[in-house]
Design a protein around this motif. Structure first.
Motif, PDB file in Angstrom:
ATOM      1  N   LYS A   1       0.830  -1.204   0.000  1.00  0.00           N
ATOM      2  CA  LYS A   1       0.000   0.000   0.000  1.00  0.00           C
ATOM      3  C   LYS A   1       0.871   1.263   0.000  1.00  0.00           C
ATOM      4  CE  LYS A   1      -3.773  -2.152   2.634  1.00  0.00           C
ATOM      5  NZ  LYS A   1      -4.551  -2.093   3.905  1.00  0.00           N
ATOM      6  N   LEU A   2       0.331   2.329  -0.583  1.00  0.00           N
ATOM      7  CA  LEU A   2       1.048   3.603  -0.605  1.00  0.00           C
ATOM      8  C   LEU A   2       0.914   4.369   0.705  1.00  0.00           C
ATOM      9  CD1 LEU A   2       0.341   5.110  -4.144  1.00  0.00           C
ATOM     10  CD2 LEU A   2       2.444   4.077  -3.294  1.00  0.00           C
ATOM     11  N   ARG A   3      -0.001   3.949   1.562  1.00  0.00           N
ATOM     12  CA  ARG A   3      -0.271   4.690   2.795  1.00  0.00           C
ATOM     13  C   ARG A   3       0.977   4.931   3.651  1.00  0.00           C
ATOM     14  NH1 ARG A   3      -2.196   2.571   7.836  1.00  0.00           N
ATOM     15  NH2 ARG A   3      -2.998   4.223   9.188  1.00  0.00           N
ATOM     16  N   PRO A   4       1.850   3.941   3.861  1.00  0.00           N
ATOM     17  CA  PRO A   4       3.043   4.209   4.677  1.00  0.00           C
ATOM     18  C   PRO A   4       3.941   5.302   4.100  1.00  0.00           C
ATOM     19  CG  PRO A   4       2.705   1.851   4.444  1.00  0.00           C
ATOM     20  CD  PRO A   4       1.756   2.514   3.497  1.00  0.00           C
ATOM     21  N   LEU A   5       4.141   5.278   2.779  1.00  0.00           N
ATOM     22  CA  LEU A   5       4.994   6.292   2.159  1.00  0.00           C
ATOM     23  C   LEU A   5       4.336   7.663   2.223  1.00  0.00           C
ATOM     24  CD1 LEU A   5       7.651   6.812   0.726  1.00  0.00           C
ATOM     25  CD2 LEU A   5       6.538   6.268  -1.443  1.00  0.00           C
ATOM     26  N   GLU A   6       3.033   7.708   2.056  1.00  0.00           N
ATOM     27  CA  GLU A   6       2.327   8.986   2.154  1.00  0.00           C
ATOM     28  C   GLU A   6       2.426   9.567   3.557  1.00  0.00           C
ATOM     29  OE1 GLU A   6      -1.163   8.143  -1.213  1.00  0.00           O
ATOM     30  OE2 GLU A   6      -1.511   7.702   0.914  1.00  0.00           O
ATOM     31  N   ILE A   7       2.330   8.699   4.560  1.00  0.00           N
ATOM     32  CA  ILE A   7       2.436   9.162   5.948  1.00  0.00           C
ATOM     33  C   ILE A   7       3.845   9.670   6.251  1.00  0.00           C
ATOM     34  CG2 ILE A   7       2.450   8.362   8.352  1.00  0.00           C
ATOM     35  CD1 ILE A   7       0.071   6.596   7.663  1.00  0.00           C
ATOM     36  N   LEU A   8       4.857   8.932   5.796  1.00  0.00           N
ATOM     37  CA  LEU A   8       6.234   9.367   6.029  1.00  0.00           C
ATOM     38  C   LEU A   8       6.530  10.664   5.289  1.00  0.00           C
ATOM     39  CD1 LEU A   8       8.529   6.219   6.145  1.00  0.00           C
ATOM     40  CD2 LEU A   8       7.181   7.319   7.925  1.00  0.00           C
ATOM     41  N   ASN A   9       5.920  10.842   4.123  1.00  0.00           N
ATOM     42  CA  ASN A   9       6.128  12.081   3.373  1.00  0.00           C
ATOM     43  C   ASN A   9       5.531  13.271   4.131  1.00  0.00           C
ATOM     44  OD1 ASN A   9       6.913  13.545   0.897  1.00  0.00           O
ATOM     45  ND2 ASN A   9       4.715  13.768   0.601  1.00  0.00           N
ATOM     46  N   ARG A  10       4.321  13.090   4.671  1.00  0.00           N
ATOM     47  CA  ARG A  10       3.713  14.165   5.470  1.00  0.00           C
ATOM     48  C   ARG A  10       4.519  14.423   6.735  1.00  0.00           C
ATOM     49  NH1 ARG A  10      -1.253  11.649   3.795  1.00  0.00           N
ATOM     50  NH2 ARG A  10      -1.377  10.494   5.779  1.00  0.00           N
TER      51      ARG A  10
ATOM     52  N   VAL B   1       6.572  15.086  -4.009  1.00  0.00           N
ATOM     53  CA  VAL B   1       6.290  13.663  -3.775  1.00  0.00           C
ATOM     54  C   VAL B   1       4.791  13.435  -3.637  1.00  0.00           C
ATOM     55  CG1 VAL B   1       6.574  11.776  -2.117  1.00  0.00           C
ATOM     56  CG2 VAL B   1       8.537  13.165  -2.764  1.00  0.00           C
ATOM     57  N   ARG B   2       4.122  14.339  -2.947  1.00  0.00           N
ATOM     58  CA  ARG B   2       2.665  14.212  -2.792  1.00  0.00           C
ATOM     59  C   ARG B   2       1.970  14.199  -4.150  1.00  0.00           C
ATOM     60  NH1 ARG B   2      -1.695  17.804  -2.081  1.00  0.00           N
ATOM     61  NH2 ARG B   2      -3.346  16.982  -0.731  1.00  0.00           N
ATOM     62  N   SER B   3       2.420  15.048  -5.052  1.00  0.00           N
ATOM     63  CA  SER B   3       1.825  15.086  -6.391  1.00  0.00           C
ATOM     64  C   SER B   3       2.156  13.833  -7.182  1.00  0.00           C
ATOM     65  CB  SER B   3       2.320  16.329  -7.140  1.00  0.00           C
ATOM     66  OG  SER B   3       1.954  17.515  -6.469  1.00  0.00           O
ATOM     67  N   ILE B   4       3.400  13.358  -7.065  1.00  0.00           N
ATOM     68  CA  ILE B   4       3.830  12.181  -7.821  1.00  0.00           C
ATOM     69  C   ILE B   4       3.097  10.926  -7.367  1.00  0.00           C
ATOM     70  CG2 ILE B   4       5.809  10.653  -8.232  1.00  0.00           C
ATOM     71  CD1 ILE B   4       7.582  13.179  -8.071  1.00  0.00           C
ATOM     72  N   LEU B   5       2.856  10.802  -6.055  1.00  0.00           N
ATOM     73  CA  LEU B   5       2.215   9.593  -5.537  1.00  0.00           C
ATOM     74  C   LEU B   5       0.758   9.464  -5.961  1.00  0.00           C
ATOM     75  CD1 LEU B   5       3.693   9.267  -1.924  1.00  0.00           C
ATOM     76  CD2 LEU B   5       4.263   7.956  -3.976  1.00  0.00           C
ATOM     77  N   ARG B   6       0.168  10.532  -6.441  1.00  0.00           N
ATOM     78  CA  ARG B   6      -1.196  10.431  -6.971  1.00  0.00           C
ATOM     79  C   ARG B   6      -1.263   9.488  -8.167  1.00  0.00           C
ATOM     80  NH1 ARG B   6      -2.809  16.890  -6.994  1.00  0.00           N
ATOM     81  NH2 ARG B   6      -2.906  17.160  -4.716  1.00  0.00           N
ATOM     82  N   TYR B   7      -0.128   9.314  -8.843  1.00  0.00           N
ATOM     83  CA  TYR B   7      -0.044   8.448 -10.022  1.00  0.00           C
ATOM     84  C   TYR B   7       0.652   7.127  -9.689  1.00  0.00           C
ATOM     85  CZ  TYR B   7      -1.022  12.990 -12.137  1.00  0.00           C
ATOM     86  OH  TYR B   7      -1.579  14.211 -12.444  1.00  0.00           O
ATOM     87  N   ARG B   8       0.850   6.860  -8.378  1.00  0.00           N
ATOM     88  CA  ARG B   8       1.501   5.627  -7.907  1.00  0.00           C
ATOM     89  C   ARG B   8       2.888   5.443  -8.522  1.00  0.00           C
ATOM     90  NH1 ARG B   8      -1.037   2.022  -4.850  1.00  0.00           N
ATOM     91  NH2 ARG B   8       0.575   0.527  -5.417  1.00  0.00           N
TER      92      ARG B   8
ATOM     93  N   VAL C   1      13.034  11.870  -5.853  1.00  0.00           N
ATOM     94  CA  VAL C   1      12.888  13.180  -5.202  1.00  0.00           C
ATOM     95  C   VAL C   1      13.306  13.086  -3.732  1.00  0.00           C
ATOM     96  CG1 VAL C   1      11.246  14.970  -4.519  1.00  0.00           C
ATOM     97  CG2 VAL C   1      11.074  13.904  -6.774  1.00  0.00           C
ATOM     98  N   LEU C   2      12.916  12.009  -3.060  1.00  0.00           N
ATOM     99  CA  LEU C   2      13.285  11.827  -1.651  1.00  0.00           C
ATOM    100  C   LEU C   2      14.791  11.646  -1.486  1.00  0.00           C
ATOM    101  CD1 LEU C   2      10.364   9.506  -0.487  1.00  0.00           C
ATOM    102  CD2 LEU C   2      10.799  11.851   0.260  1.00  0.00           C
ATOM    103  N   PHE C   3      15.417  11.004  -2.451  1.00  0.00           N
ATOM    104  CA  PHE C   3      16.875  10.844  -2.397  1.00  0.00           C
ATOM    105  C   PHE C   3      17.550  12.213  -2.459  1.00  0.00           C
ATOM    106  CE2 PHE C   3      21.038  10.220  -4.320  1.00  0.00           C
ATOM    107  CZ  PHE C   3      21.570   9.221  -3.513  1.00  0.00           C
ATOM    108  N   ALA C   4      17.066  13.065  -3.364  1.00  0.00           N
ATOM    109  CA  ALA C   4      17.608  14.422  -3.449  1.00  0.00           C
ATOM    110  C   ALA C   4      17.358  15.183  -2.150  1.00  0.00           C
ATOM    111  CB  ALA C   4      16.983  15.161  -4.628  1.00  0.00           C
ATOM    112  N   ALA C   5      16.179  14.960  -1.550  1.00  0.00           N
ATOM    113  CA  ALA C   5      15.858  15.628  -0.282  1.00  0.00           C
ATOM    114  C   ALA C   5      16.818  15.206   0.823  1.00  0.00           C
ATOM    115  CB  ALA C   5      14.419  15.320   0.120  1.00  0.00           C
ATOM    116  N   VAL C   6      17.172  13.915   0.864  1.00  0.00           N
ATOM    117  CA  VAL C   6      18.112  13.429   1.882  1.00  0.00           C
ATOM    118  C   VAL C   6      19.459  14.133   1.752  1.00  0.00           C
ATOM    119  CG1 VAL C   6      19.464  11.420   2.625  1.00  0.00           C
ATOM    120  CG2 VAL C   6      17.014  11.190   2.188  1.00  0.00           C
ATOM    121  N   ILE C   7      19.972  14.222   0.535  1.00  0.00           N
ATOM    122  CA  ILE C   7      21.259  14.886   0.313  1.00  0.00           C
ATOM    123  C   ILE C   7      21.205  16.342   0.761  1.00  0.00           C
ATOM    124  CG2 ILE C   7      22.987  15.533  -1.402  1.00  0.00           C
ATOM    125  CD1 ILE C   7      22.790  12.523  -0.849  1.00  0.00           C
TER     126      ILE C   7
END
Length: 257
Positions: free
Chosen positions: A156-165, A216-223, A231-237
């Protein structure tokens, strides 16, 4: 600085494990997370003497006490990896909570004793450490979870969506604490070099992760988890760059930034 960042990562990662919906994520993810965290815990234990307050002999906890807390966190990481390998979720969750508590103890115990002399100073320094930990560890865990979708695409995408928020919340909290710290430096007149560091600190460490969360929120709308992970990798750096510059400024000014 190695031990400080290792403790922050360990604290932030374990706090993220405790808050995320673990039931929606396969056990293999947490097994690998525990092994990654084990490396950070061992690094924090081995290099604890390099912590700024420990070097100065002003830390709230002694070097031995910090090493014991970090060493116990490493032990819990190892035991947790066994529990998750055996798909024992309850035992793995307990180990995650213990890692979080032990790493937080070591992290806050590495602060100078003087910061606990007043409530205002204690709240500011503790808030800075915990917000930094949540931001670093949250970004790192979210990025690794995005990678995990390559091996578990039906998850499910729910865990990634929660971590993104949660990452967005961590970035906002970090910004609030940074503003509060700056407002208390009434006599601070930065030179040209410090202006550059401050600019990098805010652009990379606070504004960039907020922008990444929106993308990421916009991208996850399209799974599209692969693009979201990029994008998250760039955010980590960028978060690492921002927190590194903040650490440099904090060491120069002897004040959380």
């Amino acid at each position: 600085m190695i031990s400080q960042f290792a403790l922050r990562l360990l604290c932030g990662m374990s706090a993220t494990w405790c808050l995320m919906p673990r039931g929606d994520v396969t056990c293999g993810f947490f097994r690998i997370q525990m092994l990654v965290a084990l490396g950070f815990a061992v690094a924090a234990t081995l290099f604890a003497q390099s912590l700024p307050a420990v070097e100065a002999g002003t830390a709230a906890l002694s070097l031995m006490e910090i090493r014991i807390a970090a060493g116990l966190a490493a032990t819990m990481c190892y035991l947790g990896s066994i529990y998750w390998t055996l798909a024992r979720r309850r035992g793995g969750g307990i180990c995650a909570g213990l890692v979080c508590g032990l790493s937080t103890t070591a992290l806050l115990g590495s602060l100078p004793r003087s910061v606990y002399e007043s409530v205002q100073s204690a709240l500011l320094h503790i808030g800075s450490e915990l917000a930094s930990s949540w931001l670093i560890g949250g970004a790192f865990t979210a990025m690794l979870l995005g990678h995990w979708y390559l091996t578990a695409p039906m998850m499910k995408l729910r865990p990634l969506e929660i971590l993104n928020r949660a990452l967005g919340g961590a970035a906002i909290l970090r910004g609030v604490v940074a503003v509060a710290a700056l407002l208390q430096l009434s006599s601070f007149s930065p030179n040209d070099t410090q202006v550059i560091w401050l600019t990098m600190r805010w652009l990379c460490g606070i504004l960039a992760p907020v922008a990444a969360v929106v993308l990421v929120r916009s991208i996850l709308r399209y799974r599209n988890t692969q693009s979201a992970t990029g994008v998250l990798f760039a955010a980590v750096i960028l978060v690492f760059i921002g927190e590194t510059t903040a650490a440099v400024l904090s060491r120069d000014l002897h004040w959380p930034m």
